[in-house]
Design a protein around this motif. Sequence first.
Motif, short mmCIF file in Angstrom:
data_model
loop_
_atom_site.label_atom_id
_atom_site.label_comp_id
_atom_site.label_asym_id
_atom_site.label_seq_id
_atom_site.Cartn_x
_atom_site.Cartn_y
_atom_site.Cartn_z
N ILE A 264 0.83 -1.21 0.00
CA ILE A 264 0.00 0.00 0.00
C ILE A 264 0.87 1.26 0.00
O ILE A 264 1.88 1.33 0.68
N GLN A 265 0.45 2.26 -0.80
CA GLN A 265 1.18 3.52 -0.87
C GLN A 265 0.37 4.70 -0.33
O GLN A 265 0.95 5.68 0.14
N HIS A 266 -0.96 4.62 -0.40
CA HIS A 266 -1.82 5.71 0.04
C HIS A 266 -2.95 5.14 0.90
O HIS A 266 -3.71 4.29 0.43
N LEU A 267 -3.05 5.64 2.13
CA LEU A 267 -4.03 5.11 3.08
C LEU A 267 -4.78 6.27 3.72
O LEU A 267 -4.17 7.20 4.25
N CYS A 268 -6.10 6.20 3.67
CA CYS A 268 -6.92 7.31 4.17
C CYS A 268 -7.92 6.82 5.21
O CYS A 268 -8.78 5.98 4.91
N TYR A 269 -7.82 7.37 6.45
CA TYR A 269 -8.78 7.11 7.52
C TYR A 269 -9.53 8.39 7.89
O TYR A 269 -10.02 8.52 9.01
N VAL A 270 -9.61 9.31 6.99
CA VAL A 270 -10.23 10.61 7.25
C VAL A 270 -11.64 10.43 7.80
O VAL A 270 -12.43 9.63 7.31
N GLY A 271 -11.96 11.20 8.87
CA GLY A 271 -13.32 11.25 9.37
C GLY A 271 -13.81 10.01 10.09
O GLY A 271 -15.01 9.83 10.27
N ASN A 272 -12.90 9.16 10.55
CA ASN A 272 -13.30 7.99 11.32
C ASN A 272 -13.26 8.29 12.82
O ASN A 272 -13.09 9.45 13.22
N GLN A 273 -13.43 7.28 13.66
CA GLN A 273 -13.53 7.48 15.10
C GLN A 273 -12.31 6.94 15.85
O GLN A 273 -12.38 6.63 17.04
N ILE A 274 -11.20 6.86 15.17
CA ILE A 274 -9.96 6.36 15.77
C ILE A 274 -9.41 7.42 16.72
O ILE A 274 -9.16 8.55 16.33
N LYS A 275 -9.20 7.05 17.98
CA LYS A 275 -8.73 8.01 18.99
C LYS A 275 -7.25 7.87 19.31
O LYS A 275 -6.61 8.84 19.70
N THR A 276 -6.73 6.65 19.17
CA THR A 276 -5.33 6.41 19.52
C THR A 276 -4.60 5.70 18.39
O THR A 276 -5.10 4.72 17.84
N LEU A 277 -3.42 6.21 18.06
CA LEU A 277 -2.55 5.52 17.12
C LEU A 277 -1.50 4.79 17.93
O LEU A 277 -0.66 5.42 18.59
N PRO A 278 -1.53 3.47 17.92
CA PRO A 278 -0.65 2.70 18.80
C PRO A 278 0.79 2.66 18.33
O PRO A 278 1.10 2.88 17.15
N SER A 279 1.69 2.38 19.24
CA SER A 279 3.10 2.22 18.91
C SER A 279 3.27 1.12 17.86
O SER A 279 2.64 0.07 17.94
N PHE A 280 4.09 1.41 16.87
CA PHE A 280 4.43 0.46 15.80
C PHE A 280 3.19 -0.02 15.03
O PHE A 280 3.20 -1.10 14.44
N GLY A 281 2.16 0.80 15.00
CA GLY A 281 0.91 0.40 14.35
C GLY A 281 1.01 0.29 12.84
O GLY A 281 0.17 -0.37 12.21
N PHE A 282 2.02 0.92 12.24
CA PHE A 282 2.16 0.90 10.77
C PHE A 282 3.49 0.28 10.35
O PHE A 282 3.93 0.47 9.21
N LYS A 283 4.12 -0.46 11.22
CA LYS A 283 5.51 -0.88 11.01
C LYS A 283 5.72 -1.71 9.74
O LYS A 283 6.83 -1.73 9.18
#
Length: 420
Positions: A235-254
């Motif tokens: 994946i090169q482009h990822l969009c979570y715009v306007g969702n209800q995610i409150k926390t981005l966890p450590s190493f979540g996109f590793k």
Amino acid sequence: MNDSFNSKVKTQRSVSMSTLLLIVCGVWWTVTVDSQSCPSPCYCRPPGQVFCNGTGISEIPDNIPTDTKILYIGDNPIHEIKKGSLLKLVNLNALDASGARLKEGSIEPGALDLPSLTDVDLSMTDYTTIPKVLPKIMDTFRMMQGNLKTIQSDSFNLYPKIVYLDLSNNEISKIQPGAFDPLVAMTTLYIGFNKLTDASVPWPPNAFSKCRSINSIDFRFNQMQSILNDIPTCIQHLCYVGNQIKTLPSFGFKDLVNLQTLAFWQGQVETIEDNAFHGLDKLTLLDFMQDHIKSTLTNNTFVGLSSVDTLYLDLNNISHIEPGALYPLKSMGSLWLQSNQLSTLKPEVLDTSHLTKLNTLFIDSNPWNCDCNLRWLREKMDHAPYVIQDPHLIVCSGPPKVAGKAWDELKPSDFVCNEE
């Protein structure tokens, strides 16, 4: 003199009449050809485009030019597409039926089995499932603003050649296991403005494990509360715009080592944990505009983002940035910090020996305490290697002597502490 003048007028009039006649003849000739080759009430335009959309037709005209490449029949009371209605259109590449009165059973089997038809748009129709009568060679499919609620396991079994898929603005709340498995060629998926939650996407197994070509997924304005753990590494482009995610966890996109853009704007993000972006060495754009970030930006918040050029943190609740927090952003050229809760910054935060590419800084609409501790930043407005944008909008909240005044009307010497 009058004779000469009259002669000149007559000559001009003769030329004008001749020109007008040529123009009229030209228009007449064009209209005649169009009227012979283009079915009424449609409009035809070269090369090979036929516009019948919004004309009130209830069935597809039978005299559409055989060289037609793109056919628009949407926004009409068309209730069916019969098997023989498009048979002669062997050159047809794209069919736009968006807004037609089509639903399950409206398209007869074989009606769209044309040798060149690869692009189909069934947006704003009454389908509740993905039809099984679409072209097997289709590489582009749109079904936006419809009534889809579930993406079934067999929805795309017949369409392995799809490259571009847009299912945005539906009612989708469930994606059954294996639904995307046949889409081995898909590069782009738009599934925003639906009702996806964390329970909507099957995991395990990996919902996108067979999508070996995917480079862009857009989940904007759904109801997801956490990031997916099974996004393909390509994946090169990822969009979570306007969702209800409150926390981005450590190493979540590793594992997303090829990611180039990541967007969360107009969402609910409050906390970015340390090392959340570890591994994103190719990311160039990170967008958190109009979220709710209130966590401190620490020296480990942006670790791994050495290629980010643009960082949007505007319209959040950020009140503190540690001195080395931005240092990992070695390629950052544009930083947006306006409309936060920043009252002061230490000089080390914007140390240009680390931020060598910084050229544009937005810091307006913060409650700046314009005392001696912030004088350095006002000085930077005059001679920094980067531009501090919109000084007329950077207004002091204190001390009392400068409260309410904008930076374009203040000098560095106005930034004083009580003991000075």
